[in-house]
Design an enzyme around this catalytic site. Structure first.
Site, mmCIF file in Angstrom:
data_model
loop_
_atom_site.group_PDB
_atom_site.id
_atom_site.type_symbol
_atom_site.label_atom_id
_atom_site.label_comp_id
_atom_site.label_asym_id
_atom_site.label_seq_id
_atom_site.Cartn_x
_atom_site.Cartn_y
_atom_site.Cartn_z
ATOM 1 N N CYS B 86 64.379 78.002 25.640
ATOM 2 C CA CYS B 86 64.458 79.245 26.593
ATOM 3 C C CYS B 86 63.305 79.369 27.630
ATOM 4 O O CYS B 86 62.920 78.542 28.303
ATOM 5 C CB CYS B 86 64.681 80.521 25.963
ATOM 6 S SG CYS B 86 65.100 81.883 26.924
ATOM 7 N N HIS B 194 69.424 79.241 22.375
ATOM 8 C CA HIS B 194 68.483 79.190 21.288
ATOM 9 C C HIS B 194 69.056 78.660 19.950
ATOM 10 O O HIS B 194 69.681 79.418 19.273
ATOM 11 C CB HIS B 194 68.228 80.789 21.001
ATOM 12 C CG HIS B 194 67.150 81.471 21.862
ATOM 13 N ND1 HIS B 194 66.104 81.335 22.077
ATOM 14 C CD2 HIS B 194 67.617 81.881 23.321
ATOM 15 C CE1 HIS B 194 65.224 82.159 22.912
ATOM 16 N NE2 HIS B 194 66.446 82.503 23.677
ATOM 17 N N GLU B 196 67.519 78.039 17.367
ATOM 18 C CA GLU B 196 66.914 78.807 16.101
ATOM 19 C C GLU B 196 67.634 80.152 15.714
ATOM 20 O O GLU B 196 67.468 80.588 14.680
ATOM 21 C CB GLU B 196 65.292 78.991 16.459
ATOM 22 C CG GLU B 196 64.905 80.225 17.274
ATOM 23 C CD GLU B 196 65.144 79.911 18.401
ATOM 24 O OE1 GLU B 196 65.823 79.070 19.043
ATOM 25 O OE2 GLU B 196 64.880 80.793 19.353
#
Lengths: 84, 223
Positions: B86, B194, B196
């Site tokens: 990002c 994302h 994660e």
């Protein structure tokens, strides 16, 4: 000498400008007709110490290309602010 | 065990999520402040999401000049695995470590939603454990995520197999549905989604694991 400089940063031709397009679409609803080719950009104004206007402009153009704009998508043009 | 550094810029806000993901996958994570001038002995570096330096000027424009970025560039040039997520992707493009740029989303809306990604190349440190053509559900959370580049750059991305992830349903106006790209060597990767935040099916999706497993695994293989 101290020189006032203006830098204009605009999206390069051919790069989509959603902000400009949104402004253009909004204008007719406010009664402004016949406005086209709206492009949004940024303007920076600052002062530079230099020994000549040419050198002030060269420094401004250099920092505009290095920091104030992203050359992948934007053009930057520095000019002396003659009014100040 | 792979040692992964997570860079913290003023305004980063995904560094703990990234570190937690690394540790869930068996790596060890170390936060590195942006003023650091060396990275130490690391197997990989993550530039996390957030709003580095307030995103002033342009996302990534000021972060690029943080002292740590010289060390990141040297690490990348030596073949070290570097991942920008990002805002980290935006920093990598501004720093010239990845081609192209991220522009405001088509429609000028901030997008925060799950997206379906298609693995388009497995030649990068992020996608090496994934299956070509696999669909992965990973969330996006950005305002400036429309991937942009000129025709010449695009042609070289295609020719060198550098487009690693594409959106199935392009949410932001990215050129050719591009969600993530790698450098020519494949050791530097950036993506807007994302991974994660897609570590557990209880929280919506575990599809980010296969991506980060590949990245953390690169470091593990080095030991």
């Amino acid at each position: 000498m101290n020189y006032s400089v203006i830098v204009e940063v605009t999206l390069r031709p051919g790069i989509a400008d959603p902000e400009g397009a949104t402004i253009e679409r909004a204008l007719p609803t406010l009664g402004f007709s016949g406005v086209s080719l709206v492009r949004a950009g940024k303007l920076f104004r600052f002062s530079i110490d230099a020994d000549s206007p040419e050198n002030a402009l060269a420094t401004a153009q250099s920092l505009a290309e290095r920091l104030l704009s992203n050359p992948v998508i934007e053009d930057a043009v520095a000019r002396l602010d003659e009014g100040r | 065990m792979a040692r992964i550094g997570v860079v913290v810029f003023p305004g980063s806000n995904c560094e703990y999520d990234a570190a937690a993901a690394v540790e869930q996958l068996g790596g060890s994570a170390e936060l590195i402040f942006h003023s650091a001038t060396s990275l130490g002995d690391l197997d990989g570096v993550i530039l996390p999401g957030g709003f580095a330096h307030g995103d002033y000027l342009r996302p990534g424009a000021l972060a690029r000049f943080s002292p740590v970025m010289d060390a990141v560039a040297a690490f990348a040039a030596a073949g070290g695995p570097v991942l920008g997520i990002c805002n980290g992707f935006q920093v990598l493009t501004e720093a010239g470590l990845l081609p192209g740029a991220l522009q405001k989303n088509r429609g000028l809306t901030f997008l925060c939603q799950p997206t379906t990604l298609i693995v388009s190349s497995t030649r990068s440190v992020l996608t090496r454990a994934a299956t070509l053509g696999a669909e992965l559900v990973v969330p996006i959370n950005h305002f400036s995520g429309a991937y942009t580049c000129d025709d010449e750059t695009y042609a070289s991305l295609v020719a060198d197999d550098q487009i690693v992830l594409r959106y199935r349903d392009n949410p932001n106006g990215s050129r050719d549905d591009i969600a993530g790209v790698a450098n020519e060597a494949g050791n530097v990767v950036g993506l807007m989604p994302h991974p994660e935040r897609a570590m557990s099916s209880l929280l919506g999706s575990a599809d980010g694991r296969v991506l980060l497993e590949g990245f953390v695994g690169v470091g593990a293989a080095a030991h």
